[in-house]
Design a protein around this motif. Structure first.
Motif, mmCIF file in Angstrom:
data_model
loop_
_atom_site.group_PDB
_atom_site.id
_atom_site.type_symbol
_atom_site.label_atom_id
_atom_site.label_comp_id
_atom_site.label_asym_id
_atom_site.label_seq_id
_atom_site.Cartn_x
_atom_site.Cartn_y
_atom_site.Cartn_z
ATOM 1 N N ILE A 270 39.313 38.632 26.953
ATOM 2 C CA ILE A 270 38.241 37.807 27.420
ATOM 3 C C ILE A 270 38.499 37.906 29.021
ATOM 4 N N TYR A 271 37.479 38.408 29.791
ATOM 5 C CA TYR A 271 37.541 38.521 31.063
ATOM 6 C C TYR A 271 36.621 37.630 31.698
ATOM 7 N N PHE A 272 36.888 37.297 33.089
ATOM 8 C CA PHE A 272 36.006 36.175 33.947
ATOM 9 C C PHE A 272 36.759 36.751 35.267
ATOM 10 N N ILE A 273 35.365 37.041 35.996
ATOM 11 C CA ILE A 273 35.392 37.616 37.153
ATOM 12 C C ILE A 273 34.569 36.606 37.916
ATOM 13 N N GLU A 274 34.783 36.128 39.157
ATOM 14 C CA GLU A 274 33.956 35.221 39.739
ATOM 15 C C GLU A 274 32.952 36.117 40.787
ATOM 16 N N SER A 275 33.550 37.237 41.292
ATOM 17 C CA SER A 275 32.646 37.811 42.288
ATOM 18 C C SER A 275 32.976 39.179 42.405
ATOM 19 N N PHE A 276 32.119 40.196 42.648
ATOM 20 C CA PHE A 276 32.465 41.582 42.900
ATOM 21 C C PHE A 276 32.138 41.889 44.391
ATOM 22 N N ASP A 277 32.827 43.002 44.953
ATOM 23 C CA ASP A 277 32.704 43.437 46.242
ATOM 24 C C ASP A 277 32.724 45.007 46.073
ATOM 25 N N LYS A 278 32.090 45.583 47.179
ATOM 26 C CA LYS A 278 32.196 47.082 47.310
ATOM 27 C C LYS A 278 31.856 47.799 45.921
ATOM 28 N N PHE B 44 40.371 35.973 35.806
ATOM 29 C CA PHE B 44 40.892 35.583 34.749
ATOM 30 C C PHE B 44 40.831 36.337 33.404
ATOM 31 N N VAL B 45 42.085 36.691 32.699
ATOM 32 C CA VAL B 45 42.016 37.432 31.739
ATOM 33 C C VAL B 45 42.809 36.916 30.654
ATOM 34 N N GLN B 46 42.367 36.761 29.633
ATOM 35 C CA GLN B 46 43.177 36.308 28.288
ATOM 36 C C GLN B 46 43.373 37.058 27.228
ATOM 37 N N SER B 47 44.394 37.708 26.814
ATOM 38 C CA SER B 47 44.747 38.681 25.918
ATOM 39 C C SER B 47 45.472 38.358 24.845
ATOM 40 N N ARG B 48 45.580 38.847 23.562
ATOM 41 C CA ARG B 48 46.260 38.405 22.577
ATOM 42 C C ARG B 48 47.153 39.957 22.076
ATOM 43 N N GLN B 49 48.255 39.706 21.962
ATOM 44 C CA GLN B 49 49.390 40.948 21.543
ATOM 45 C C GLN B 49 50.613 40.228 20.954
ATOM 46 N N ASN B 50 50.985 41.077 19.735
ATOM 47 C CA ASN B 50 52.059 40.839 18.976
ATOM 48 C C ASN B 50 52.200 39.127 18.586
ATOM 49 N N GLY B 51 51.122 38.695 18.476
ATOM 50 C CA GLY B 51 51.137 37.299 17.942
ATOM 51 C C GLY B 51 51.370 36.477 19.046
ATOM 52 N N LYS B 52 51.072 36.724 20.425
ATOM 53 C CA LYS B 52 51.356 35.950 21.429
ATOM 54 C C LYS B 52 49.984 35.925 22.465
ATOM 55 N N THR B 53 49.619 34.705 23.038
ATOM 56 C CA THR B 53 48.264 34.503 23.836
ATOM 57 C C THR B 53 48.988 34.616 25.370
ATOM 58 N N GLY B 54 48.293 35.800 25.976
ATOM 59 C CA GLY B 54 48.599 35.999 27.357
ATOM 60 C C GLY B 54 47.469 35.455 28.232
ATOM 61 N N ILE B 55 47.906 34.541 29.528
ATOM 62 C CA ILE B 55 46.565 34.203 30.370
ATOM 63 C C ILE B 55 46.948 34.776 31.714
#
Length: 357
Positions: free
Chosen positions: A147-155, A164-175
């Protein structure tokens, strides 16, 4: 010509507002990327251009002749011994170049725009996950692992802030959170999101174990969508390809493209008797009646096109029964005007008046 140009610009503004709102809605939901709005809107307008021109020229003739009826100028025309049918030739001269443009748009430009729009949408589907992210909105990856969240883009979207990035891998949740980042493409063609000056939290579900790691740089590989190319639709095929094709959908599409300029001529000729108004009554009822006929005409054409595709009507018959019916309607309306009979029965006018104080 000034009336038709003004009406066309009004119709164009309405269509642009409607189509732009729909595209912006898709962008806000993450279906389309931000930089695709102008391109998709342009292709949509080109595809709708024949119908917009057809409606504009019909309304221009209708409103102009209606105003002449209202101002009693048509009475002078009739008093001079001229019939309503003598309007046909000058109006056909006026609409000839516009009908020619509509024919070129319908037969050649419209399928080209459809093919380019379909090709562009296919390219958008193959772009990476970050391309469809809208600033300030959460976006889930295609496989559901991130799950991605980006406040703003430039260039032009290659530099981002407050990630902000939330990921799931090998039974673990990474933020992962970072102040800024950027995108780059490796030599092998893989796309990466580089996050700088941030933290990574790793959580084991259903436990209190949380590990925190600070980093100066953290690279995340962004998945690129793989889509099988879709078969070309009948709307995207050229007119020559439709003429050589044997599929019912191709024949139905060919009839539809030919029907647009033909229906334009028929509706403009129908506008001559439909423009009559009683000077003692308002002209809105006749205009509404004329627009209703235009809508019915195009909807019936669409129904017959669907029936050809489904095999319910022979491709040799095509959409010609619809054209013949409205030609007969035009003959009937000219006949009523020849004997100065109202186009709309009096009982309908009385009912319409009862609805007004």
């Amino acid at each position: 010509m000034s009336s038709s140009s003004a009406i066309f610009l009004i119709i164009l503004g309405i269509v642009v507002a409607q189509r732009a709102g729909n595209i912006v809605r898709q962008v806000s939901k993450g279906i389309l990327p931000n930089d695709a709005i102008g391109t998709i809107l342009t292709f949509s307008l080109v595809k709708l251009m024949p119908m917009m021109l057809s409606l504009a020229i019909f309304l221009a003739v209708l409103l102009t002749l209606t105003r002449w009826h209202k101002d009693s100028e048509m009475v002078i025309w009739m008093t001079a011994g001229l019939s309503l049918r003598q309007w046909v030739v000058p109006i056909l001269r006026f609409i000839f170049p516009i009908v020619l443009i509509i024919s070129l748009l319908s037969l050649f430009v419209m399928p080209w725009a459809t093919e380019k729009a379909d090709s562009y949408r296919e390219q958008l589907k193959k772009r990476d996950e970050l391309s469809s992210i809208s600033p300030g909105a959460f976006k889930e990856s295609s496989n559901g692992e991130r799950i991605y969240f980006i406040e703003s883009f430039d260039k032009l979207g290659y530099e981002v802030k407050n990630i902000f990035v939330q990921s799931r891998q090998n039974g673990k949740t990474g933020i992962i959170t970072a102040n800024r980042g950027s995108r780059y493409k490796a030599e092998n063609g893989d796309n990466f999101l580089v996050m700088q000056h941030g933290r990574r939290y790793e959580i084991i579900p259903n436990t209190l174990d949380v590990s925190t790691t600070e980093f100066e740089r953290y690279d995340i590989r962004v998945e690129t969508k793989e889509n099988t190319p879709e078969a070309s639709t009948s709307q995207a095929k050229s007119t020559l390809a439709l003429m050589a094709g044997a599929a019912l959908a191709d024949q139905a599409e060919l009839h539809w493209r030919v029907a647009i300029p033909i229906s334009t001529i028929i509706m403009v000729l129908l506008a001559i008797p439909l423009s009559f108004v009683d000077p003692r009554a308002g002209r809105s009822l006749n205009i509404m009646f004329a627009i209703l006929i235009f809508i019915i005409y195009n909807n019936v054409l669409s129904i017959f096109q669907a029936w050809i595709t489904q095999g319910k009507i022979s491709a040799w018959v095509g959409l010609w029964p619809v054209h013949v019916c409205f030609i007969l309607l035009g003959w009937y309306l000219y006949h009523r005007r020849k004997y100065l009979k109202p186009l709309i029965p009096e009982m309908f006018k009385r009912k319409a008046k009862k609805g007004h104080p």
